[in-house]
Design a protein around this motif. Structure first.
Motif, PDB file in Angstrom:
ATOM      1  N   LEU A 186      -0.650   0.870 -12.171  1.00 31.83           N
ATOM      2  CA  LEU A 186      -1.266   0.880 -10.842  1.00 31.83           C
ATOM      3  C   LEU A 186      -0.210   0.733  -9.751  1.00 31.83           C
ATOM      4  O   LEU A 186      -0.231   1.455  -8.745  1.00 31.83           O
ATOM      5  N   ILE A 187       0.722  -0.201  -9.934  1.00 30.54           N
ATOM      6  CA  ILE A 187       1.766  -0.429  -8.927  1.00 30.54           C
ATOM      7  C   ILE A 187       2.611   0.827  -8.744  1.00 30.54           C
ATOM      8  O   ILE A 187       2.892   1.250  -7.608  1.00 30.54           O
ATOM      9  N   PHE A 188       3.030   1.431  -9.854  1.00 26.80           N
ATOM     10  CA  PHE A 188       3.850   2.639  -9.759  1.00 26.80           C
ATOM     11  C   PHE A 188       3.062   3.783  -9.110  1.00 26.80           C
ATOM     12  O   PHE A 188       3.610   4.549  -8.303  1.00 26.80           O
ATOM     13  N   ALA A 189       1.773   3.885  -9.458  1.00 26.57           N
ATOM     14  CA  ALA A 189       0.934   4.936  -8.869  1.00 26.57           C
ATOM     15  C   ALA A 189       0.779   4.721  -7.360  1.00 26.57           C
ATOM     16  O   ALA A 189       0.768   5.686  -6.581  1.00 26.57           O
ATOM     17  N   ILE A 190       0.673   3.453  -6.953  1.00 24.93           N
ATOM     18  CA  ILE A 190       0.564   3.147  -5.521  1.00 24.93           C
ATOM     19  C   ILE A 190       1.841   3.548  -4.789  1.00 24.93           C
ATOM     20  O   ILE A 190       1.806   4.119  -3.682  1.00 24.93           O
ATOM     21  N   PHE A 191       2.989   3.277  -5.383  1.00 23.38           N
ATOM     22  CA  PHE A 191       4.255   3.699  -4.766  1.00 23.38           C
ATOM     23  C   PHE A 191       4.313   5.219  -4.633  1.00 23.38           C
ATOM     24  O   PHE A 191       4.710   5.753  -3.588  1.00 23.38           O
ATOM     25  N   VAL A 192       3.904   5.918  -5.690  1.00 26.09           N
ATOM     26  CA  VAL A 192       3.928   7.381  -5.647  1.00 26.09           C
ATOM     27  C   VAL A 192       2.979   7.892  -4.561  1.00 26.09           C
ATOM     28  O   VAL A 192       3.336   8.784  -3.769  1.00 26.09           O
ATOM     29  N   PHE A 216      -6.212  -5.902  -4.345  1.00 22.31           N
ATOM     30  CA  PHE A 216      -5.206  -6.770  -3.714  1.00 22.31           C
ATOM     31  C   PHE A 216      -3.788  -6.279  -4.015  1.00 22.31           C
ATOM     32  O   PHE A 216      -2.954  -6.165  -3.113  1.00 22.31           O
ATOM     33  N   ILE A 217      -3.518  -5.999  -5.289  1.00 20.01           N
ATOM     34  CA  ILE A 217      -2.189  -5.531  -5.692  1.00 20.01           C
ATOM     35  C   ILE A 217      -1.866  -4.200  -5.026  1.00 20.01           C
ATOM     36  O   ILE A 217      -0.746  -3.965  -4.560  1.00 20.01           O
ATOM     37  N   ALA A 218      -2.844  -3.309  -4.976  1.00 20.76           N
ATOM     38  CA  ALA A 218      -2.625  -1.984  -4.396  1.00 20.76           C
ATOM     39  C   ALA A 218      -2.288  -2.076  -2.912  1.00 20.76           C
ATOM     40  O   ALA A 218      -1.324  -1.460  -2.435  1.00 20.76           O
ATOM     41  N   ILE A 219      -3.075  -2.850  -2.164  1.00 17.13           N
ATOM     42  CA  ILE A 219      -2.826  -2.982  -0.721  1.00 17.13           C
ATOM     43  C   ILE A 219      -1.508  -3.704  -0.469  1.00 17.13           C
ATOM     44  O   ILE A 219      -0.743  -3.335   0.432  1.00 17.13           O
ATOM     45  N   LEU A 220      -1.220  -4.750  -1.270  1.00 13.52           N
ATOM     46  CA  LEU A 220       0.041  -5.478  -1.119  1.00 13.52           C
ATOM     47  C   LEU A 220       1.236  -4.553  -1.372  1.00 13.52           C
ATOM     48  O   LEU A 220       2.213  -4.552  -0.607  1.00 13.52           O
ATOM     49  N   THR A 221       1.158  -3.746  -2.436  1.00 16.73           N
ATOM     50  CA  THR A 221       2.255  -2.833  -2.777  1.00 16.73           C
ATOM     51  C   THR A 221       2.488  -1.815  -1.671  1.00 16.73           C
ATOM     52  O   THR A 221       3.625  -1.569  -1.260  1.00 16.73           O
ATOM     53  N   SER A 222       1.402  -1.193  -1.187  1.00 19.70           N
ATOM     54  CA  SER A 222       1.556  -0.178  -0.132  1.00 19.70           C
ATOM     55  C   SER A 222       2.027  -0.802   1.178  1.00 19.70           C
ATOM     56  O   SER A 222       2.802  -0.188   1.919  1.00 19.70           O
TER      57      SER A 222
END
Length: 421
Positions: A55-61, A114-120
């Motif tokens: 998920l984190i890597f996908a959010i970065f992409v 939460f992780i997705a919004i934090l990462t972006s």
């Protein structure tokens, strides 16, 4: 007798047609065992370990794709994202009265969001490209089409998930509903302190998630998945009550919000039709129009250029707005006195129009120029080498007086290809 046979024959034909259609559209055909489907969805609910890192890597992409305005990169991010699991888990849990699965799905979805919004947010805080591109702006205002996409996409996803042979429909749903870019856009809103972007994107994410869960719930109930059994009937009643309350609390506001989106979309279409049909004058043109919609204020602002329109005509146009369904709408028509035009506004509009009309022509010309430059460069290489090759040819052929060198196109008929020499 023949008259009696004719209706009976028609009735039999109708029955056969209905049975044929029933078999064609039977969802039980090729269906996986219900318990296997439930287990399949449950496995995709959990967000920890590999799922969380993916998920984190996908959010970065996805954030990079939004940042550089690349649709292909965004689609790639949606394909590798595991975000659909807990959303479908919520619908499944509501459909089979599994309160523990509902809590687990909600908890994992909350972690994922939460992780997705934090990462972006972290990405957009450090990226040097901070302008809002069209791919970002497209995900800040929900429309009726987003609601329909989420509903029908969710239906396709749960039906595909209940088959013995899993298809690529679930990744397709992830692309269609575009959940990943919405969370990235919300993170962009936080990073730039733009609450309009954050609220708009998160609101659209909420709408999509609810309708995907709703479609999962409907198919689970329609296909009669086995409900969770309880030894204690009082506990079963309590769980059913909790799930019913949760379903009502979730669905009723989202349906109300979706209804508001439908009303706004209809109003905007009616307003655009009104402007295009009624704002037509012989020596006056619409320079631009702005539509503003809210529950308390609906306005149409139109700027005209050219000859002055008299007040009687303007009032007549405003009266016609009712026939377009534009009740309680304030219509403002701005026109410059004595035909004097705001030159800066006019210049900007003309340049924009010229750019849009000629963009394709410019691209075609650039391609032609690049092709011609390539050809000229090739001929230049031949001409540059011509003198050297002529001198070498004279050494081998002393009586040589004239020498020519040029590019040739050789066609190999056996291999069916052409080669430049």
């Amino acid at each position: 007798m023949e008259e009696e046979k004719a209706p009976r024959s028609n009735r039999n034909q109708l029955i056969r047609t209905l049975l044929y259609l029933k078999n064609r559209f039977d969802l039980h055909e090729g269906k996986e065992d219900e318990l296997a489907t439930i287990d399949y969805i449950k496995k995709n609910v959990e967000f920890k370990g590999a799922n969380l890192w993916i998920l984190i890597f996908a959010i970065f992409v996805a954030s990079i794709g939004l940042n550089v305005n690349s649709t292909a990169v965004i689609i790639g991010a949606m394909l590798i994202s595991p975000l659909m699991g807990p959303i479908m888990g919520i619908g499944l849990a509501a459909g089979i009265n599994d309160f523990e699965l509902l809590k687990r799905s909600m908890r994992n979805l909350g972690v994922a969001v939460f992780i997705a919004i934090l990462t972006s947010t972290i990405y957009f805080n450090f990226t040097p490209l901070d302008d809002a591109q069209s791919e970002l702006l497209a995900r800040t205002e929900p429309t009726i089409w987003d609601v329909l996409i989420a509903l029908f996409g969710g239906l396709a996803g749960i039906i595909a998930g209940s088959r013995k042979e899993k298809s690529n429909a679930i990744p397709g749903v992830a692309i269609a509903t575009a959940l990943m870019p919405l969370l990235c856009t919300a993170g962009y809103g936080l990073a730039t302190m733009n609450l309009y972007y954050f609220i708009g994107a998160f609101y659209l994410f909420f709408i999509n998630s609810v309708f995907i869960s709703l479609s999962t719930y409907l198919i689970v109930r329609f296909m009669k998945f086995p409900k969770k059994e309880f030894l204690d009937h009082k506990k079963e009643k309590r769980v059913q009550t909790y799930i019913t309350i949760f379903t009502i609390i979730t669905i009723v506001p989202s349906v109300y919000l979706a209804y508001g989106i439908v009303i706004r979309s209809i109003w905007e279409e009616q307003a655009k039709t009104f402007v295009s049909q009624e704002m037509v004058f012989p020596r006056t043109q619409v320079l631009n129009s702005n539509l503003t919609y809210s529950s308390s204020n609906k306005t149409i602002q139109v700027s005209l250029i050219g000859d002055q329109i008299d007040q009687e005509t303007i009032e007549l146009i405003k009266e016609k707005a009712v026939s377009f369904g534009l009740t309680d709408t304030e219509i403002t028509i701005n026109q410059n006195n004595a035909g004097i035009t705001d030159m800066n506004l006019l210049r900007s509009d003309i340049l924009k129009d010229l750019y849009e009309r000629n963009e394709q022509i410019i691209q075609d010309k650039d391609q032609r120029i690049a092709l011609l430059e390539s050809e000229v460069a090739n001929y230049g290489e031949v001409r540059f080498l011509g003198n050297d090759i002529a001198q070498e040819a004279k050494v081998n052929h002393p009586k040589l007086r004239k020498f020519t060198l040029n590019r040739s196109l050789v066609t190999d008929l056996e291999k069916e290809k052409q080669t430049h020499f």
